[in-house]
Design an enzyme around this catalytic site. Structure first.
Site, PDB file in Angstrom:
ATOM      1  N   LEU A 245       9.009  37.810  27.097  1.00  0.00           N
ATOM      2  CA  LEU A 245       8.322  38.045  28.381  1.00  0.00           C
ATOM      3  C   LEU A 245       9.180  38.884  29.333  1.00  0.00           C
ATOM      4  CD1 LEU A 245       6.726  34.524  28.994  1.00  0.00           C
ATOM      5  CD2 LEU A 245       5.551  36.616  28.297  1.00  0.00           C
ATOM      6  N   GLY A 246      10.340  39.312  28.869  1.00  0.00           N
ATOM      7  CA  GLY A 246      11.213  40.133  29.708  1.00  0.00           C
ATOM      8  C   GLY A 246      10.763  41.582  29.726  1.00  0.00           C
TER       9      GLY A 246
ATOM     10  N   ASP B  16       9.821  32.791  24.267  1.00  0.00           N
ATOM     11  CA  ASP B  16      10.493  32.938  25.558  1.00  0.00           C
ATOM     12  C   ASP B  16      10.790  31.538  26.088  1.00  0.00           C
ATOM     13  OD1 ASP B  16      10.684  35.588  27.590  1.00  0.00           O
ATOM     14  OD2 ASP B  16      10.894  33.639  28.581  1.00  0.00           O
ATOM     15  N   ILE B  17      11.693  31.471  27.040  1.00  0.00           N
ATOM     16  CA  ILE B  17      12.057  30.171  27.618  1.00  0.00           C
ATOM     17  C   ILE B  17      10.942  29.646  28.526  1.00  0.00           C
ATOM     18  CG2 ILE B  17      13.264  31.111  29.637  1.00  0.00           C
ATOM     19  CD1 ILE B  17      15.424  28.907  29.123  1.00  0.00           C
ATOM     20  N   ARG B  18      10.063  30.561  28.990  1.00  0.00           N
ATOM     21  CA  ARG B  18       8.999  30.140  29.906  1.00  0.00           C
ATOM     22  C   ARG B  18       7.642  30.542  29.336  1.00  0.00           C
ATOM     23  NH1 ARG B  18       8.146  35.041  33.614  1.00  0.00           N
ATOM     24  NH2 ARG B  18       9.234  36.588  32.395  1.00  0.00           N
TER      25      ARG B  18
ATOM     26  N   TYR C  15      28.778  41.206  32.240  1.00  0.00           N
ATOM     27  CA  TYR C  15      27.705  41.700  31.363  1.00  0.00           C
ATOM     28  C   TYR C  15      28.288  42.662  30.321  1.00  0.00           C
ATOM     29  CZ  TYR C  15      23.264  44.204  30.353  1.00  0.00           C
ATOM     30  OH  TYR C  15      22.175  44.792  29.773  1.00  0.00           O
TER      31      TYR C  15
ATOM     32  N   LYS D  20      28.541  42.532  26.248  1.00  0.00           N
ATOM     33  CA  LYS D  20      27.934  43.582  25.417  1.00  0.00           C
ATOM     34  C   LYS D  20      28.937  44.109  24.388  1.00  0.00           C
ATOM     35  CE  LYS D  20      23.793  43.392  26.765  1.00  0.00           C
ATOM     36  NZ  LYS D  20      22.788  42.867  25.843  1.00  0.00           N
TER      37      LYS D  20
HETATM   38  C1  AKB Z   1      21.305  46.759  33.940  1.00  0.00           C
HETATM   39  O1  AKB Z   1      21.238  47.567  34.891  1.00  0.00           O
HETATM   40  O2  AKB Z   1      21.941  45.708  33.956  1.00  0.00           O
HETATM   41  C2  AKB Z   1      20.583  47.125  32.667  1.00  0.00           C
HETATM   42  C3  AKB Z   1      21.469  47.860  31.711  1.00  0.00           C
HETATM   43  C4  AKB Z   1      21.831  49.270  31.972  1.00  0.00           C
HETATM   44  O3  AKB Z   1      21.894  47.309  30.748  1.00  0.00           O
HETATM   45  N1  AKB Z   1      19.410  47.887  32.957  1.00  0.00           N
END
Ligand code: AKB
Length: 325
Positions: free
Chosen positions: A10-11, A34-36, A142, A146
Site C-alpha cells: 500500500l506504499g 501490508d501492515i495496514r 536510511y 540501504k
Molecule cells: C527518500 O527521499 O527518502 C526516497 C529515496 C530517494 O530513497 N524517495
C-alpha cells in the site's frame, strides 16, 4: 516470475507496482501484503491481500508457503526523513524486515527484489555522474540501512545462491499514492499544490539537484530487471538508475508551461536539506543500460504533463491547458 509476494504493497511503489503486476502476471498470481488495511483500495479489494508486519517472519513464511510464491518483492521500509527522526526504528524495521524477507526467500528458494536508493551514497561519493561502483559512506540512518541491505543481498547471492536483484531508486514521482517521509517528496508535493493553490513553498533549497524518475518507469524497471537473463548481470545489488536530475526552479519552470501563474518560494528544512546535500546530483546508469536494457521513457516535461493531467482528474480540478477537446 510466476507468483509474486509483495510487502509494503500500500506504499508509494507498492500501490503502482501491485496493479501493474496483476495486469502482467494475472490477478491470482500477485499476493499483496501490508501492515495496514485500506478500505476501498483496489490493492486490498481487487485481488489477494494479507495483513503482514514484516517483523513477523513466521507469518511471512506461512503466507509465502500457502500461496506457493516463487518471487518476493520486499518494499516495506521507512524513508529517509522519518528514519532520521527515528533512527532506532529505521534500523529495526529496515534491517529486520529485510533479513526476515531474505530468510523466507532462502528457505523457499524465491527470486528476490528489494530497492536500494540514491541514499546509499554519501558526501564522499563523486557528486556528478556518480559511478555504479564507488565510495559509499552515507551519513543518514536510511542510507546506512540501504548500503547494509545491498551488501546483505549480495551476500545471500554469493553464499546461498539466492537470485537477489535490486536498483538504487532516485526520488520517485507518482499520483496514485503520496510518498511519506522522504527527502525527494517536495517534487511530488509541488504538483498537488500547483493544482490546488498555484503556489508552493519548497522545503528543499534553490539549486539543489537530485535524481528523479516517474513511477511508470520505476515499475517497468523492476519488471525488466527481474525478467533479465541472469548470465547478463555482472552487478546485482544494486543498479544505479535515474531518468532525470533537476533542482526546484526547473520543475517549477516545467509546471509553468501548463500553469503559467504558478509561483515557487522557499522555507528550507535544515534536516531534509542536509540529507539532500549528502546525496548525488546525478547518477551514471551505464551498467543498468548495458546489463539489462534500462530505458526510461519520461523526461521532466512529459512527466509534468502526465502528472498534472492525472492529478487534476483525481482531485477533480479543471485546468485550462489540461482539458483536451
Ligand atoms: C527518500 O527521499 O527518502 C526516497 C529515496 C530517494 O530513497 N524517495
Amino acid at each position: 516470475m510466476k507468483k509474486i509476494l509483495v510487502t509494503g504493497s500500500l506504499g508509494q511503489i507498492g500501490s503502482a507496482l501491485t496493479m501493474r503486476l496483476r495486469k502482467e502476471y494475472g490477478v491470482d498470481n500477485v499476493i499483496a501484503t501490508d501492515i495496514r488495511h485500506l478500505e476501498g483500495s483496489p490493492i486490498v479489494e481487487k485481488g489477494h491481500f494479507e495483513i503482514l508486519d514484516v517483523m513477523d517472519r513466521e507469518k511471512m513464511l506461512e503466507i509465502a508457503k500457502r500461496y506457493e510464491v516463487d518471487t518476493m518483492i520486499h518494499l516495506a521500509a521507512l524513508l529517509s526523513a522519518v528514519a532520521e527522526a527515528k533512527p532506532q526504528l529505521g534500523w529495526d524495521l529496515n534491517m529486520s524486515g529485510l533479513v526476515n524477507a531474505l530468510e523466507v526467500a532462502r528457505e523457499l528458494n524465491l527470486k528476490f527484489f528489494t530497492p536500494s536508493s540514491i541514499a546509499a551514497f554519501g558526501p564522499d561519493s563523486p557528486k556528478d555522474n556518480t559511478p555504479q561502483d564507488t565510495i559509499q559512506r552515507p551519513t543518514t540512518m536510511y542510507g546506512v540501512t540501504k548500503v547494509a541491505g545491498e551488501l546483505l543481498c549480495d551476500y545471500y547471492h554469493t553464499k546461498f545462491g539466492l537470485d537477489t536483484r535490486g536498483v538504487r531508486f532516485p526520488g520517485l514521482i507518482s499520483y496514485e499514492t503520496e510518498p511519506g517521509g522522504g527527502t525527494t517528496d517536495y517534487a511530488v508535493d509541488i504538483y498537488y499544490e500547483a493544482l490546488k493553490n498555484k503556489k508552493y513553498t519548497s522545503f528543499i533549497g534553490k539549486g539543489t539537484y537530485m535524481d528523479m524518475m516517474y513511477m511508470p518507469d520505476a515499475v517497468e524497471a523492476i519488471i525488466q530487471l527481474m525478467e533479465a537473463e541472469p548470465s547478463k548481470l555482472k552487478h546485482r545489488n544494486a543498479f544505479n538508475i535515474t531518468a532525470m536530475s533537476f533542482e526546484p526552479e526547473e520543475i517549477a519552470a516545467s509546471i509553468r508551461k501548463i500553469i503559467p501563474e504558478f509561483t515557487l518560494d522557499y522555507d528550507v528544512d535544515p534536516v531534509r536539506q542536509g540529507i539532500a546535500d549528502s546525496w548525488p546530483n546525478s547518477l551514471d546508469v551505464t551498467d543498468a543500460k548495458e546489463e539489462w536494457g534500462f530505458a526510461p521513457k519520461y523526461d521532466l516535461d512529459c512527466m509534468t504533463e502526465d502528472m498534472l493531467e492525472k492529478l487534476a482528474m483525481k482531485l477533480n480540478i479543471k485546468e485550462k491547458k489540461l482539458i483536451h477537446s
